[in-house]
Write a protein that holds these residues in place. Sequence first.
Motif, PDB file in Angstrom:
ATOM      1  N   VAL A   3      45.171 -32.631  -4.787  1.00 40.53           N
ATOM      2  CA  VAL A   3      44.656 -33.142  -3.512  1.00 40.53           C
ATOM      3  C   VAL A   3      45.812 -33.607  -2.621  1.00 40.53           C
ATOM      4  CG1 VAL A   3      43.239 -34.944  -2.472  1.00 40.53           C
ATOM      5  CG2 VAL A   3      42.458 -33.787  -4.537  1.00 40.53           C
ATOM      6  N   VAL A   4      46.776 -34.262  -3.199  1.00 41.21           N
ATOM      7  CA  VAL A   4      47.936 -34.739  -2.444  1.00 41.21           C
ATOM      8  C   VAL A   4      48.705 -33.560  -1.856  1.00 41.21           C
ATOM      9  CG1 VAL A   4      50.143 -35.962  -2.617  1.00 41.21           C
ATOM     10  CG2 VAL A   4      48.115 -36.869  -3.764  1.00 41.21           C
ATOM     11  N   LEU A   5      48.891 -32.518  -2.642  1.00 37.26           N
ATOM     12  CA  LEU A   5      49.597 -31.325  -2.161  1.00 37.26           C
ATOM     13  C   LEU A   5      48.817 -30.629  -1.046  1.00 37.26           C
ATOM     14  CD1 LEU A   5      51.006 -29.830  -5.486  1.00 37.26           C
ATOM     15  CD2 LEU A   5      52.255 -31.007  -3.670  1.00 37.26           C
ATOM     16  N   VAL A   6      47.519 -30.557  -1.171  1.00 34.81           N
ATOM     17  CA  VAL A   6      46.689 -29.927  -0.140  1.00 34.81           C
ATOM     18  C   VAL A   6      46.761 -30.743   1.156  1.00 34.81           C
ATOM     19  CG1 VAL A   6      44.320 -29.372   0.516  1.00 34.81           C
ATOM     20  CG2 VAL A   6      45.162 -28.770  -1.760  1.00 34.81           C
ATOM     21  N   VAL A   7      46.665 -32.059   1.055  1.00 34.21           N
ATOM     22  CA  VAL A   7      46.742 -32.923   2.232  1.00 34.21           C
ATOM     23  C   VAL A   7      48.122 -32.788   2.893  1.00 34.21           C
ATOM     24  CG1 VAL A   7      46.773 -35.332   3.008  1.00 34.21           C
ATOM     25  CG2 VAL A   7      44.992 -34.533   1.455  1.00 34.21           C
ATOM     26  N   ALA A   8      49.175 -32.769   2.079  1.00 32.17           N
ATOM     27  CA  ALA A   8      50.524 -32.617   2.624  1.00 32.17           C
ATOM     28  C   ALA A   8      50.678 -31.270   3.323  1.00 32.17           C
ATOM     29  CB  ALA A   8      51.561 -32.772   1.515  1.00 32.17           C
ATOM     30  N   ALA A   9      50.138 -30.208   2.738  1.00 27.68           N
ATOM     31  CA  ALA A   9      50.215 -28.881   3.352  1.00 27.68           C
ATOM     32  C   ALA A   9      49.456 -28.841   4.679  1.00 27.68           C
ATOM     33  CB  ALA A   9      49.665 -27.833   2.389  1.00 27.68           C
ATOM     34  N   VAL A  10      48.294 -29.469   4.718  1.00 23.75           N
ATOM     35  CA  VAL A  10      47.510 -29.505   5.961  1.00 23.75           C
ATOM     36  C   VAL A  10      48.269 -30.261   7.050  1.00 23.75           C
ATOM     37  CG1 VAL A  10      45.418 -30.463   7.008  1.00 23.75           C
ATOM     38  CG2 VAL A  10      45.277 -29.210   4.852  1.00 23.75           C
ATOM     39  N   VAL A  11      48.895 -31.381   6.689  1.00 26.04           N
ATOM     40  CA  VAL A  11      49.670 -32.164   7.654  1.00 26.04           C
ATOM     41  C   VAL A  11      50.854 -31.350   8.178  1.00 26.04           C
ATOM     42  CG1 VAL A  11      51.178 -34.182   7.906  1.00 26.04           C
ATOM     43  CG2 VAL A  11      48.956 -34.403   6.789  1.00 26.04           C
ATOM     44  N   VAL A  12      51.558 -30.662   7.300  1.00 24.01           N
ATOM     45  CA  VAL A  12      52.708 -29.851   7.712  1.00 24.01           C
ATOM     46  C   VAL A  12      52.256 -28.714   8.631  1.00 24.01           C
ATOM     47  CG1 VAL A  12      54.463 -28.235   6.867  1.00 24.01           C
ATOM     48  CG2 VAL A  12      54.147 -30.452   5.758  1.00 24.01           C
ATOM     49  N   VAL A  13      51.157 -28.056   8.301  1.00 27.81           N
ATOM     50  CA  VAL A  13      50.645 -26.970   9.150  1.00 27.81           C
ATOM     51  C   VAL A  13      50.204 -27.519  10.511  1.00 27.81           C
ATOM     52  CG1 VAL A  13      48.751 -25.310   9.386  1.00 27.81           C
ATOM     53  CG2 VAL A  13      50.022 -25.467   7.246  1.00 27.81           C
ATOM     54  N   ALA A  14      49.552 -28.664  10.529  1.00 28.81           N
ATOM     55  CA  ALA A  14      49.109 -29.257  11.798  1.00 28.81           C
ATOM     56  C   ALA A  14      50.303 -29.639  12.668  1.00 28.81           C
ATOM     57  CB  ALA A  14      48.236 -30.483  11.534  1.00 28.81           C
ATOM     58  N   LEU A  15      51.326 -30.228  12.082  1.00 28.77           N
ATOM     59  CA  LEU A  15      52.523 -30.572  12.848  1.00 28.77           C
ATOM     60  C   LEU A  15      53.233 -29.322  13.356  1.00 28.77           C
ATOM     61  CD1 LEU A  15      54.004 -33.520  10.757  1.00 28.77           C
ATOM     62  CD2 LEU A  15      52.916 -33.629  13.001  1.00 28.77           C
ATOM     63  N   GLY A  16      53.306 -28.294  12.538  1.00 27.70           N
ATOM     64  CA  GLY A  16      53.916 -27.029  12.963  1.00 27.70           C
ATOM     65  C   GLY A  16      53.144 -26.377  14.094  1.00 27.70           C
ATOM     66  N   ALA A  17      51.825 -26.389  14.007  1.00 27.07           N
ATOM     67  CA  ALA A  17      50.996 -25.818  15.074  1.00 27.07           C
ATOM     68  C   ALA A  17      51.151 -26.612  16.364  1.00 27.07           C
ATOM     69  CB  ALA A  17      49.539 -25.782  14.642  1.00 27.07           C
ATOM     70  N   SER A  18      51.198 -27.932  16.247  1.00 23.68           N
ATOM     71  CA  SER A  18      51.385 -28.773  17.423  1.00 23.68           C
ATOM     72  C   SER A  18      52.734 -28.501  18.081  1.00 23.68           C
ATOM     73  CB  SER A  18      51.280 -30.247  17.025  1.00 23.68           C
ATOM     74  OG  SER A  18      51.597 -31.083  18.104  1.00 23.68           O
ATOM     75  N   ALA A  19      53.777 -28.398  17.281  1.00 26.50           N
ATOM     76  CA  ALA A  19      55.111 -28.124  17.822  1.00 26.50           C
ATOM     77  C   ALA A  19      55.168 -26.745  18.473  1.00 26.50           C
ATOM     78  CB  ALA A  19      56.157 -28.230  16.715  1.00 26.50           C
ATOM     79  N   ALA A  20      54.572 -25.748  17.844  1.00 25.79           N
ATOM     80  CA  ALA A  20      54.564 -24.397  18.423  1.00 25.79           C
ATOM     81  C   ALA A  20      53.768 -24.352  19.721  1.00 25.79           C
ATOM     82  CB  ALA A  20      53.981 -23.408  17.419  1.00 25.79           C
ATOM     83  N   TRP A  21      52.627 -25.034  19.750  1.00 26.06           N
ATOM     84  CA  TRP A  21      51.820 -25.060  20.975  1.00 26.06           C
ATOM     85  C   TRP A  21      52.591 -25.729  22.101  1.00 26.06           C
ATOM     86  CZ3 TRP A  21      50.166 -28.963  24.123  1.00 26.06           C
ATOM     87  CH2 TRP A  21      49.258 -28.595  25.111  1.00 26.06           C
ATOM     88  N   ARG A  22      53.164 -26.888  21.824  1.00 26.22           N
ATOM     89  CA  ARG A  22      53.898 -27.617  22.862  1.00 26.22           C
ATOM     90  C   ARG A  22      55.098 -26.811  23.346  1.00 26.22           C
ATOM     91  NH1 ARG A  22      53.934 -33.151  24.758  1.00 26.22           N
ATOM     92  NH2 ARG A  22      55.945 -33.591  25.664  1.00 26.22           N
ATOM     93  N   PHE A  23      55.821 -26.201  22.429  1.00 22.13           N
ATOM     94  CA  PHE A  23      56.986 -25.417  22.807  1.00 22.13           C
ATOM     95  C   PHE A  23      56.595 -24.238  23.697  1.00 22.13           C
ATOM     96  CE2 PHE A  23      60.141 -22.093  22.145  1.00 22.13           C
ATOM     97  CZ  PHE A  23      61.297 -22.784  22.437  1.00 22.13           C
TER      98      PHE A  23
END
Length: 154
Positions: A3-23
């Motif tokens: 569960v911790v790994l899944v939550v961490a992966a979701v957070v990393v993907v969300a931050l990456g998507a946010s950075a790509a969208w903003r860029f």
Amino acid sequence: MVVVLVVAAVVVVALGASAAWRFSRVRGSGARAMVRCLPADGIHGWRHGVLRYDGERLLFYKLRSLSFTHDMVVDRRVLECTGFRDVTGEEREFIPDDIAHVLEVKAPDGGLEFAADRRTEMGLVSWIESAPDARAERTDIRALAQRAQRETDR
């Protein structure tokens, strides 16, 4: 543990998507500039980003931000250009070579400094100086419509 790994992966993907969208959405949609809120000491407080004009507002998007919206909003009716100053030797280390001056602006809640290339600087000064006076009385469309309605009812 899974569960911790899944939550961490979701957070990393969300931050990456946010950075790509903003860029992709912000980076090429405005004028490159650096902004600093005053009072500031030395070289501290400078933020790289993009300026966008939105009617009477100036929107500033920080380069290193994951926000889906602007990071600073300034109403041009309350701004006043106070002058220019040369870039200091310490600032020259991180300010690009095509920037020769720093524009100083006075606002009700403190001052701002803008460092941008010549075209962006001229556009910003023109935009600020062409603002309507903040004391100018705005026409209230609703009040005019009500008054017109009262006059036609007579």
